[in-house]
Design a protein around this motif. Structure first.
Motif, PDB file in Angstrom:
ATOM      1  N   TRP A   1       0.799  -1.224   0.000  1.00 29.29           N
ATOM      2  CA  TRP A   1       0.000   0.000   0.000  1.00 29.29           C
ATOM      3  C   TRP A   1       0.833   1.275   0.000  1.00 29.29           C
ATOM      4  N   GLN A   2       2.081   1.219   0.465  1.00 32.85           N
ATOM      5  CA  GLN A   2       2.918   2.417   0.480  1.00 32.85           C
ATOM      6  C   GLN A   2       3.815   2.530  -0.742  1.00 32.85           C
ATOM      7  N   SER A   3       3.622   1.675  -1.728  1.00 25.78           N
ATOM      8  CA  SER A   3       4.457   1.695  -2.922  1.00 25.78           C
ATOM      9  C   SER A   3       3.824   2.547  -4.018  1.00 25.78           C
ATOM     10  N   SER A   4       4.479   3.653  -4.360  1.00 17.01           N
ATOM     11  CA  SER A   4       3.952   4.502  -5.424  1.00 17.01           C
ATOM     12  C   SER A   4       4.021   3.783  -6.777  1.00 17.01           C
ATOM     13  N   CYS A   5       5.001   2.892  -6.945  1.00 18.06           N
ATOM     14  CA  CYS A   5       5.079   2.106  -8.181  1.00 18.06           C
ATOM     15  C   CYS A   5       3.861   1.192  -8.319  1.00 18.06           C
ATOM     16  N   SER A   6       3.435   0.619  -7.199  1.00 13.38           N
ATOM     17  CA  SER A   6       2.239  -0.230  -7.217  1.00 13.38           C
ATOM     18  C   SER A   6       0.994   0.597  -7.491  1.00 13.38           C
ATOM     19  N   TRP A   7       0.963   1.812  -6.974  1.00 10.83           N
ATOM     20  CA  TRP A   7      -0.176   2.707  -7.235  1.00 10.83           C
ATOM     21  C   TRP A   7      -0.356   2.919  -8.738  1.00 10.83           C
TER      22      TRP A   7
ATOM     23  N   ILE B   1       2.001   8.426 -14.057  1.00 11.85           N
ATOM     24  CA  ILE B   1       3.245   8.244 -13.305  1.00 11.85           C
ATOM     25  C   ILE B   1       3.664   9.533 -12.627  1.00 11.85           C
ATOM     26  N   CYS B   2       3.569  10.652 -13.343  1.00 19.47           N
ATOM     27  CA  CYS B   2       3.960  11.955 -12.787  1.00 19.47           C
ATOM     28  C   CYS B   2       3.123  12.325 -11.570  1.00 19.47           C
ATOM     29  N   ARG B   3       1.834  12.269 -11.746  1.00 18.61           N
ATOM     30  CA  ARG B   3       0.919  12.721 -10.699  1.00 18.61           C
ATOM     31  C   ARG B   3       1.043  11.861  -9.446  1.00 18.61           C
ATOM     32  N   LEU B   4       1.079  10.540  -9.629  1.00 16.22           N
ATOM     33  CA  LEU B   4       1.182   9.672  -8.470  1.00 16.22           C
ATOM     34  C   LEU B   4       2.537   9.795  -7.790  1.00 16.22           C
ATOM     35  N   MET B   5       3.582  10.008  -8.576  1.00 12.27           N
ATOM     36  CA  MET B   5       4.915  10.228  -8.004  1.00 12.27           C
ATOM     37  C   MET B   5       4.895  11.462  -7.121  1.00 12.27           C
ATOM     38  N   TYR B   6       4.327  12.539  -7.627  1.00  7.89           N
ATOM     39  CA  TYR B   6       4.264  13.782  -6.860  1.00  7.89           C
ATOM     40  C   TYR B   6       3.459  13.622  -5.586  1.00  7.89           C
ATOM     41  N   LEU B   7       2.255  13.101  -5.697  1.00  5.01           N
ATOM     42  CA  LEU B   7       1.377  13.004  -4.538  1.00  5.01           C
ATOM     43  C   LEU B   7       1.952  12.094  -3.454  1.00  5.01           C
ATOM     44  N   TRP B   8       2.474  10.942  -3.864  1.00  7.57           N
ATOM     45  CA  TRP B   8       2.945   9.978  -2.881  1.00  7.57           C
ATOM     46  C   TRP B   8       4.214  10.436  -2.185  1.00  7.57           C
ATOM     47  N   HIS B   9       5.159  10.979  -2.952  1.00 14.90           N
ATOM     48  CA  HIS B   9       6.399  11.420  -2.338  1.00 14.90           C
ATOM     49  C   HIS B   9       6.221  12.721  -1.575  1.00 14.90           C
ATOM     50  N   LEU B  10       5.239  13.504  -1.950  1.00 10.26           N
ATOM     51  CA  LEU B  10       4.894  14.662  -1.124  1.00 10.26           C
ATOM     52  C   LEU B  10       4.507  14.196   0.267  1.00 10.26           C
TER      53      LEU B  10
ATOM     54  N   LEU C   1       9.998  18.867   4.824  1.00 13.37           N
ATOM     55  CA  LEU C   1      10.428  19.582   3.634  1.00 13.37           C
ATOM     56  C   LEU C   1       9.217  20.155   2.916  1.00 13.37           C
ATOM     57  N   ARG C   2       9.443  21.227   2.174  1.00 13.81           N
ATOM     58  CA  ARG C   2       8.365  21.878   1.460  1.00 13.81           C
ATOM     59  C   ARG C   2       8.545  21.650  -0.036  1.00 13.81           C
ATOM     60  N   LEU C   3       7.427  21.453  -0.714  1.00 12.21           N
ATOM     61  CA  LEU C   3       7.448  21.197  -2.148  1.00 12.21           C
ATOM     62  C   LEU C   3       6.535  22.167  -2.871  1.00 12.21           C
ATOM     63  N   THR C   4       7.098  22.815  -3.896  1.00 14.18           N
ATOM     64  CA  THR C   4       6.287  23.622  -4.809  1.00 14.18           C
ATOM     65  C   THR C   4       6.145  22.819  -6.090  1.00 14.18           C
ATOM     66  N   CYS C   5       4.953  22.385  -6.364  1.00 18.93           N
ATOM     67  CA  CYS C   5       4.727  21.521  -7.527  1.00 18.93           C
ATOM     68  C   CYS C   5       4.748  22.352  -8.807  1.00 18.93           C
ATOM     69  N   PRO C   6       5.531  21.930  -9.833  1.00 16.80           N
ATOM     70  CA  PRO C   6       5.477  22.602 -11.129  1.00 16.80           C
ATOM     71  C   PRO C   6       4.052  22.633 -11.667  1.00 16.80           C
ATOM     72  N   SER C   7       3.662  23.774 -12.223  1.00 15.53           N
ATOM     73  CA  SER C   7       2.276  23.947 -12.674  1.00 15.53           C
ATOM     74  C   SER C   7       1.901  22.968 -13.768  1.00 15.53           C
ATOM     75  N   SER C   8       2.867  22.514 -14.556  1.00 12.70           N
ATOM     76  CA  SER C   8       2.572  21.588 -15.649  1.00 12.70           C
ATOM     77  C   SER C   8       2.097  20.239 -15.134  1.00 12.70           C
ATOM     78  N   LEU C   9       2.391  19.924 -13.869  1.00 12.71           N
ATOM     79  CA  LEU C   9       2.060  18.614 -13.340  1.00 12.71           C
ATOM     80  C   LEU C   9       0.745  18.616 -12.588  1.00 12.71           C
ATOM     81  N   LEU C  10       0.106  19.749 -12.472  1.00 16.71           N
ATOM     82  CA  LEU C  10      -1.158  19.819 -11.724  1.00 16.71           C
ATOM     83  C   LEU C  10      -2.297  19.285 -12.562  1.00 16.71           C
TER      84      LEU C  10
END
Length: 201
Positions: free
Chosen positions: A19-25, A174-183, A192-201
């Motif tokens: 359940w904690q694997s972003s690759c599995s997501w 892949i992009c969206r799930l990578m961002y959300l999970w690692h955030l 740590l703070r993350l500013t997500c690139p607008s292209s990935l929203l």
């Protein structure tokens, strides 16, 4: 649920996941997009279940996810997504346009090859043991920022409803799930703070 537009499942798909694997997501997301039913088999990485003899037969690297489709066993999320796209073409994960297809594959490759491997928990634990928590956090922040800034430059001139097309395609998944999970797991937990690139929203 049977495939709708070609690609009939010869047997029930089985997904070995955590359940904690972003690759599995990613794979679960793709299976649901394609309308494919599957059996979910949990592999508790925290308890070391990936090192059992039975699981080692499926993936000698001891990583999730692993997809079993009859006699076919596929590990690695990128390889699984490509297999699903070839075997079950309904609700395609890649656009027909060659340029957009190449863009999606490039985005998926950057995440899968240049960012994700550097952020695996086994590597981060090793770094913390060798150089300390502060250096581990700096390593995480540096590599996430480097990867997402590269993706921002790649996608900034692309116009579409989603980051990589008018539909939800592989690159966006892949992009969206990578961002959300690692955030959630890496940035918030470590302060740590993350500013997500607008292209990935």
């Amino acid at each position: 649920m049977a495939p709708k537009d070609g690609g009939e499942a010869s047997s029930k798909l089985v997904l070995y996941s955590y359940w904690q694997s972003s690759c599995s997501w990613r794979v679960r997301f793709a299976l649901n997009l394609k309308g494919l039913s599957y059996e979910y088999k949990a592999v508790n990485l925290a308890k070391g279940e990936q090192f059992t003899p039975d699981f080692e037969k499926l993936n000698p690297l001891h990583f999730v996810p692993v997809l079993v489709d009859g006699d076919v066993v596929v590990s690695d999320s990128y390889a699984i997504l490509m297999y699903l796209e070839e075997k079950y073409p309904q609700r395609t994960l890649l656009p027909a346009d060659p340029q957009q297809k190449a863009l999606n594959l490039q985005v998926a490759s950057i995440i899968s090859s240049s960012i994700q491997p550097l952020l695996m928990l086994s590597i981060l634990k090793y770094l913390e043991e060798k150089v300390g928590l502060e250096e581990r956090l700096l390593f995480v922040q540096t590599n996430i920022e480097k990867g997402f800034l590269a993706l921002e430059k790649l996608l900034k001139d692309f116009v579409g409803k989603y980051a990589t097309g008018e539909e939800v395609y592989m690159g966006f998944v892949i992009c969206r799930l990578m961002y959300l999970w690692h955030l959630r797991l890496l940035w918030l937990q470590n302060g740590l703070r993350l500013t997500c690139p607008s292209s990935l929203l």
